[in-house]
Design a protein around this motif. Sequence first.
Motif, PDB file in Angstrom:
ATOM      1  N   HIS A  87     -24.671  -4.245 -80.569  1.00 53.88           N
ATOM      2  CA  HIS A  87     -24.820  -3.224 -81.614  1.00 53.88           C
ATOM      3  C   HIS A  87     -25.803  -3.673 -82.686  1.00 53.88           C
ATOM      4  O   HIS A  87     -26.702  -2.913 -83.085  1.00 53.88           O
ATOM      5  CB  HIS A  87     -23.456  -2.930 -82.246  1.00 53.88           C
ATOM      6  N   TYR A  88     -25.664  -4.909 -83.146  1.00 52.85           N
ATOM      7  CA  TYR A  88     -26.505  -5.365 -84.256  1.00 52.85           C
ATOM      8  C   TYR A  88     -27.941  -5.617 -83.803  1.00 52.85           C
ATOM      9  O   TYR A  88     -28.891  -5.397 -84.571  1.00 52.85           O
ATOM     10  CB  TYR A  88     -25.896  -6.604 -84.901  1.00 52.85           C
ATOM     11  N   ARG A  89     -28.116  -6.062 -82.570  1.00 56.44           N
ATOM     12  CA  ARG A  89     -29.484  -6.234 -82.080  1.00 56.44           C
ATOM     13  C   ARG A  89     -30.199  -4.896 -81.972  1.00 56.44           C
ATOM     14  O   ARG A  89     -31.411  -4.796 -82.188  1.00 56.44           O
ATOM     15  CB  ARG A  89     -29.466  -6.948 -80.724  1.00 56.44           C
ATOM     16  N   ALA A  90     -29.453  -3.854 -81.626  1.00 53.33           N
ATOM     17  CA  ALA A  90     -30.052  -2.520 -81.532  1.00 53.33           C
ATOM     18  C   ALA A  90     -30.288  -1.906 -82.913  1.00 53.33           C
ATOM     19  O   ALA A  90     -31.243  -1.145 -83.110  1.00 53.33           O
ATOM     20  CB  ALA A  90     -29.147  -1.604 -80.704  1.00 53.33           C
ATOM     21  N   ALA A  91     -29.430  -2.256 -83.874  1.00 59.35           N
ATOM     22  CA  ALA A  91     -29.484  -1.617 -85.194  1.00 59.35           C
ATOM     23  C   ALA A  91     -30.469  -2.274 -86.147  1.00 59.35           C
ATOM     24  O   ALA A  91     -30.967  -1.615 -87.073  1.00 59.35           O
ATOM     25  CB  ALA A  91     -28.087  -1.616 -85.816  1.00 59.35           C
ATOM     26  N   TYR A  92     -30.771  -3.559 -85.950  1.00 58.93           N
ATOM     27  CA  TYR A  92     -31.612  -4.282 -86.904  1.00 58.93           C
ATOM     28  C   TYR A  92     -32.744  -4.997 -86.161  1.00 58.93           C
ATOM     29  O   TYR A  92     -32.524  -5.586 -85.095  1.00 58.93           O
ATOM     30  CB  TYR A  92     -30.784  -5.315 -87.674  1.00 58.93           C
ATOM     31  N   PRO A  93     -33.948  -4.967 -86.728  1.00 58.94           N
ATOM     32  CA  PRO A  93     -35.067  -5.644 -86.061  1.00 58.94           C
ATOM     33  C   PRO A  93     -34.938  -7.164 -86.074  1.00 58.94           C
ATOM     34  O   PRO A  93     -35.493  -7.835 -85.207  1.00 58.94           O
ATOM     35  CB  PRO A  93     -36.292  -5.188 -86.878  1.00 58.94           C
ATOM     36  N   ASN A  94     -34.238  -7.709 -87.057  1.00 63.55           N
ATOM     37  CA  ASN A  94     -34.057  -9.162 -87.160  1.00 63.55           C
ATOM     38  C   ASN A  94     -32.630  -9.431 -87.622  1.00 63.55           C
ATOM     39  O   ASN A  94     -32.230  -8.978 -88.704  1.00 63.55           O
ATOM     40  CB  ASN A  94     -35.068  -9.755 -88.146  1.00 63.55           C
ATOM     41  N   ILE A  95     -31.866 -10.150 -86.808  1.00 60.25           N
ATOM     42  CA  ILE A  95     -30.457 -10.401 -87.153  1.00 60.25           C
ATOM     43  C   ILE A  95     -30.206 -11.868 -87.457  1.00 60.25           C
ATOM     44  O   ILE A  95     -29.066 -12.325 -87.422  1.00 60.25           O
ATOM     45  CB  ILE A  95     -29.513  -9.922 -86.032  1.00 60.25           C
ATOM     46  N   GLN A  96     -31.256 -12.606 -87.769  1.00 56.71           N
ATOM     47  CA  GLN A  96     -31.048 -14.034 -88.047  1.00 56.71           C
ATOM     48  C   GLN A  96     -30.102 -14.236 -89.230  1.00 56.71           C
ATOM     49  O   GLN A  96     -29.241 -15.106 -89.195  1.00 56.71           O
ATOM     50  CB  GLN A  96     -32.395 -14.720 -88.307  1.00 56.71           C
ATOM     51  N   ARG A  97     -30.270 -13.443 -90.290  1.00 60.14           N
ATOM     52  CA  ARG A  97     -29.374 -13.577 -91.439  1.00 60.14           C
ATOM     53  C   ARG A  97     -28.241 -12.556 -91.317  1.00 60.14           C
ATOM     54  O   ARG A  97     -28.108 -11.635 -92.120  1.00 60.14           O
ATOM     55  CB  ARG A  97     -30.150 -13.409 -92.744  1.00 60.14           C
ATOM     56  N   MET A  98     -27.390 -12.762 -90.299  1.00 61.10           N
ATOM     57  CA  MET A  98     -26.257 -11.861 -90.079  1.00 61.10           C
ATOM     58  C   MET A  98     -25.293 -11.863 -91.250  1.00 61.10           C
ATOM     59  O   MET A  98     -24.606 -10.865 -91.493  1.00 61.10           O
ATOM     60  CB  MET A  98     -25.522 -12.265 -88.795  1.00 61.10           C
ATOM     61  N   ASP A  99     -25.225 -12.947 -91.998  1.00 58.88           N
ATOM     62  CA  ASP A  99     -24.320 -12.967 -93.147  1.00 58.88           C
ATOM     63  C   ASP A  99     -24.711 -11.905 -94.168  1.00 58.88           C
ATOM     64  O   ASP A  99     -23.862 -11.176 -94.691  1.00 58.88           O
ATOM     65  CB  ASP A  99     -24.289 -14.365 -93.781  1.00 58.88           C
ATOM     66  N   ARG A 100     -26.015 -11.794 -94.449  1.00 60.82           N
ATOM     67  CA  ARG A 100     -26.478 -10.798 -95.409  1.00 60.82           C
ATOM     68  C   ARG A 100     -26.290  -9.380 -94.867  1.00 60.82           C
ATOM     69  O   ARG A 100     -25.933  -8.462 -95.610  1.00 60.82           O
ATOM     70  CB  ARG A 100     -27.944 -11.052 -95.744  1.00 60.82           C
ATOM     71  N   ILE A 101     -26.533  -9.210 -93.574  1.00 58.38           N
ATOM     72  CA  ILE A 101     -26.351  -7.891 -92.970  1.00 58.38           C
ATOM     73  C   ILE A 101     -24.893  -7.457 -93.072  1.00 58.38           C
ATOM     74  O   ILE A 101     -24.582  -6.333 -93.480  1.00 58.38           O
ATOM     75  CB  ILE A 101     -26.814  -7.916 -91.496  1.00 58.38           C
ATOM     76  N   LEU A 102     -23.994  -8.354 -92.705  1.00 55.19           N
ATOM     77  CA  LEU A 102     -22.570  -8.009 -92.736  1.00 55.19           C
ATOM     78  C   LEU A 102     -22.102  -7.721 -94.161  1.00 55.19           C
ATOM     79  O   LEU A 102     -21.368  -6.750 -94.405  1.00 55.19           O
ATOM     80  CB  LEU A 102     -21.746  -9.139 -92.116  1.00 55.19           C
ATOM     81  N   ARG A 103     -22.527  -8.527 -95.106  1.00 56.95           N
ATOM     82  CA  ARG A 103     -22.093  -8.294 -96.497  1.00 56.95           C
ATOM     83  C   ARG A 103     -22.669  -6.985 -97.034  1.00 56.95           C
ATOM     84  O   ARG A 103     -22.004  -6.290 -97.798  1.00 56.95           O
ATOM     85  CB  ARG A 103     -22.494  -9.479 -97.368  1.00 56.95           C
ATOM     86  N   ALA A 104     -23.902  -6.682 -96.649  1.00 61.52           N
ATOM     87  CA  ALA A 104     -24.491  -5.414 -97.092  1.00 61.52           C
ATOM     88  C   ALA A 104     -23.720  -4.232 -96.523  1.00 61.52           C
ATOM     89  O   ALA A 104     -23.702  -3.146 -97.127  1.00 61.52           O
ATOM     90  CB  ALA A 104     -25.960  -5.348 -96.675  1.00 61.52           C
ATOM     91  N   GLU A 105     -23.075  -4.413 -95.378  1.00 59.21           N
ATOM     92  CA  GLU A 105     -22.236  -3.373 -94.781  1.00 59.21           C
ATOM     93  C   GLU A 105     -20.801  -3.404 -95.307  1.00 59.21           C
ATOM     94  O   GLU A 105     -19.957  -2.631 -94.852  1.00 59.21           O
ATOM     95  CB  GLU A 105     -22.206  -3.531 -93.258  1.00 59.21           C
ATOM     96  N   GLY A 106     -20.534  -4.297 -96.235  1.00 59.29           N
ATOM     97  CA  GLY A 106     -19.191  -4.406 -96.786  1.00 59.29           C
ATOM     98  C   GLY A 106     -18.241  -5.212 -95.933  1.00 59.29           C
ATOM     99  O   GLY A 106     -17.014  -5.132 -96.110  1.00 59.29           O
ATOM    100  N   LYS A 107     -18.783  -6.021 -95.026  1.00 63.38           N
ATOM    101  CA  LYS A 107     -17.963  -6.834 -94.140  1.00 63.38           C
ATOM    102  C   LYS A 107     -18.074  -8.300 -94.523  1.00 63.38           C
ATOM    103  O   LYS A 107     -19.048  -8.724 -95.145  1.00 63.38           O
ATOM    104  CB  LYS A 107     -18.392  -6.640 -92.684  1.00 63.38           C
ATOM    105  N   ASP A 108     -17.076  -9.076 -94.128  1.00 61.20           N
ATOM    106  CA  ASP A 108     -17.004 -10.490 -94.473  1.00 61.20           C
ATOM    107  C   ASP A 108     -17.400 -11.332 -93.259  1.00 61.20           C
ATOM    108  O   ASP A 108     -16.702 -11.307 -92.233  1.00 61.20           O
ATOM    109  CB  ASP A 108     -15.576 -10.835 -94.903  1.00 61.20           C
ATOM    110  N   PRO A 109     -18.512 -12.073 -93.324  1.00 63.75           N
ATOM    111  CA  PRO A 109     -18.917 -12.906 -92.178  1.00 63.75           C
ATOM    112  C   PRO A 109     -17.846 -13.915 -91.777  1.00 63.75           C
ATOM    113  O   PRO A 109     -17.811 -14.345 -90.608  1.00 63.75           O
ATOM    114  CB  PRO A 109     -20.173 -13.621 -92.683  1.00 63.75           C
ATOM    115  N   ASN A 110     -16.986 -14.298 -92.715  1.00 58.62           N
ATOM    116  CA  ASN A 110     -15.944 -15.268 -92.399  1.00 58.62           C
ATOM    117  C   ASN A 110     -14.980 -14.764 -91.320  1.00 58.62           C
ATOM    118  O   ASN A 110     -14.251 -15.550 -90.731  1.00 58.62           O
ATOM    119  CB  ASN A 110     -15.156 -15.612 -93.666  1.00 58.62           C
ATOM    120  N   ARG A 111     -14.956 -13.460 -91.079  1.00 60.83           N
ATOM    121  CA  ARG A 111     -14.029 -12.887 -90.095  1.00 60.83           C
ATOM    122  C   ARG A 111     -14.499 -13.099 -88.662  1.00 60.83           C
ATOM    123  O   ARG A 111     -13.716 -12.947 -87.719  1.00 60.83           O
ATOM    124  CB  ARG A 111     -13.866 -11.382 -90.332  1.00 60.83           C
TER     125      ARG A 111
END
Length: 805
Positions: A584-608
């Motif tokens: 899902h994230y590879r399809a939704a974002y051109p670069n997912i290296q900083r998944m922590d920032r992506i998840l937090r911007a979506e209101g999700k906690d990378p720690n999960r």
Amino acid sequence: MYDFTIAYDRFEPASEQLREALTSTGNGYFSTRGTAEWEDMSDVHYPGTYAHGGFNRETTIFGGIPIWNEDLVNLPNWLVLKLRIEGEEAIRLDNVELLDYRHTYDIRSALVQRELRFRDHAGRVTRLRSRRFVSMVHSHQAGLEWTLIPENWSGRAEVVSALDGRMTNRIVARYRGLEGRHLDPVSPRTFGDEVIALKVQTRQSDIYIADAARTRVFHDGEPADVDRDLYQKEDYIQQVLAFDVEQGHQTRVEKMVSLFTSHDNAITEPLTAAGRHVQRYPDFATALAAHESAWAELWDVCDVQLPREPRAQLLLRFHVAHVLQVCSRHTARHDAGVPARGLNGEAYRGHVFWDELYVYPFLNLRLPEITRALLLYRYRRLTEARAAACEAGYRGAMFPWQSGSDGTEETQTIHLNPLSGRWEPDESRNQRHVNAAIFYNVWRYYQATDDLEFLRDYGAELMLEIARFWASIAHYNPDRQRYEIHGVMGPDEFHERYPGARQPGLRNNAYTNTMVAWIAATAPQVLDLLPPSRCAALRARLDVTDEELHTWDDMSRRMYIPFHDGVISQFEGYADLEELDWDHYRAAYPNIQRMDRILRAEGKDPNRYKVSKQADAVMLFFLFGHDELRSIFERLGYRYDSDLARRTIDYYDRRTSHGSTLSFVTYAGVLAGLDPASSWDRFMVALNSDICDVQGGTTKEGIHMGVMSGTLDLLQRSYVGTSVADGVLRFEPRLLDRLDGVAFTMRFRGTSLRVGVKDDELTVLAEAEGFRGPLRVGVGDEVRELGPGSDCRFALAAQPSAVGR
């Protein structure tokens, strides 16, 4: 790209700041970005000069809360050289028509050059060539030269030569809401007709910085008749040099510069020193020739030949040049650490992290005197590390995750997420594994150099205090009959705490606990290496008791390492985290290296989630050979089967976003013997990561020292298979189809060696000059002794191909 040259054949404003970082020129004392000297700071251009130790701390009031930061300061801009024709507006790249443009970087001498041909608004066509360097001979010297040829006009030209102290720190967009003004004016000055000088002072740290510039003009090789006009104010000084030019005739302008700070030795004060030195400097050509000679000497020690892979060879050389511009013999004379982003930008605020772990292996086997000096940066801050441990309730020395001027913790408590625009808590100071990296660095330096003097006077004390810290932060769990460490973070960085937990930190990070087990086993060996009198004196001064040594030995046998599903767990409880929908994230974002920032911007906690920036459990297989790691695990009573590495590496590879360029280095290293083709692919990603700015805008803020030096280490350690064990220099070459023809020089325990791989044969030649031996080298079970001027040849077995899959 060419053998030793990187060239840009057109001007692209959007790429200019990246190119400025990549074409910086430095000498291990100071470095200057490759900005065109006729351009001011803007959204396109960013002039920047940085020196080791040039830190200043400022406070910003953010939402009523004081936020302090210590930054590596952007020092006065010495580059300023502007051309005015017939008294008109100064030439810039955006107010003329560019007919030709070429920006090149000569890797051999870190020489930045621009050649442009332009037509101004009056139809005048002019050719301009600019060259500049920061001297590798004289640590305070830099030189800049213009060659002007008017093609269809004659007339009056003016050159503005200035020193600008109005600089601020603002290249990193996410820092711009914080205070970026670090310099206060002191005074301008002249030294005779030709020399202007400027002195400024950092606002909090009270460091004085002085630049002096001598500008001269020549027509067809002869001194020109020049009118000079001076303008100055408290933080800026300039000379305007006016002269006539003739169509088709060459005019040369040279600006020689000196830079001093109040941290320098053997000076009365910086302004006087800068003025005196620049008056004595030779002309540009003479200074450049000396500079090139000094670089030639460095290349004799540090060059890497990889003839079958020309792009890889070029980029390896490019990385060598950048590493040496930050860490040179000049650096060794100063109190300097390794800024994670070099000396050509402001990312990470110029702080020293654990990236030195990737830098030292290359230097250890070529220029160990530089490693020695850089390790002393840590030793000099041992007092602060002891105080930090004590304040936290521990013993020994607790070094900071981010270090700057004095060794106190410089890590921010909050940081800006550029995707969400929100300021978020920063818990990364809990990466206590920086202590393990320092211990590891000292030990590997000793193994490569046999420098018992350093171990005796400095290294042993560092290592013992670090071992003592780990013994105090660990606690014994009687239920498991194991030692555990809680409340820390691993190198992964995406996991700061457990989901929903109020307190930051994790339990039993596998990387940290394994490193601690190794440290606990190694520290007593350090004591055994010392002369008996020094060992007794050090133990008495530090109060290292037999009981403490017994505890270390016990920890080396009973640290707790978590496992799940047949792999090493990143930390206790990792198996309970949620899987991430990677597709899902590879399809939704051109670069997912900083998944922590992506998840937090979506209101999700990378720690999960089971998602890693860089998988720290995999680091174990990168830092230790299989036999060494097996010994650590078996001493702990854990089974280490032959497939553990493959299972663990593969497991985390599927769950790692590689948000750090160091991750590509690590995976390239650990896959070298398991999947040569994949290893090479990642090696090439690491090699290209800065030159192509794979993180999408971070390299312009400063090159990545870890990845640049890490690629050099990959070649020597993971591919040629260099290691030191029991005093034997060993090789285990891999990827032979890629490595055919590889050759480099190294220095092992004081002796220069030339190493090469050709036609399934490895050759090691010992130089007769300066030989210190005897030396033993080995491949597999075969170990031979080298004498002065002799060589050893080892036949290499056929291997799986690293070309394609």
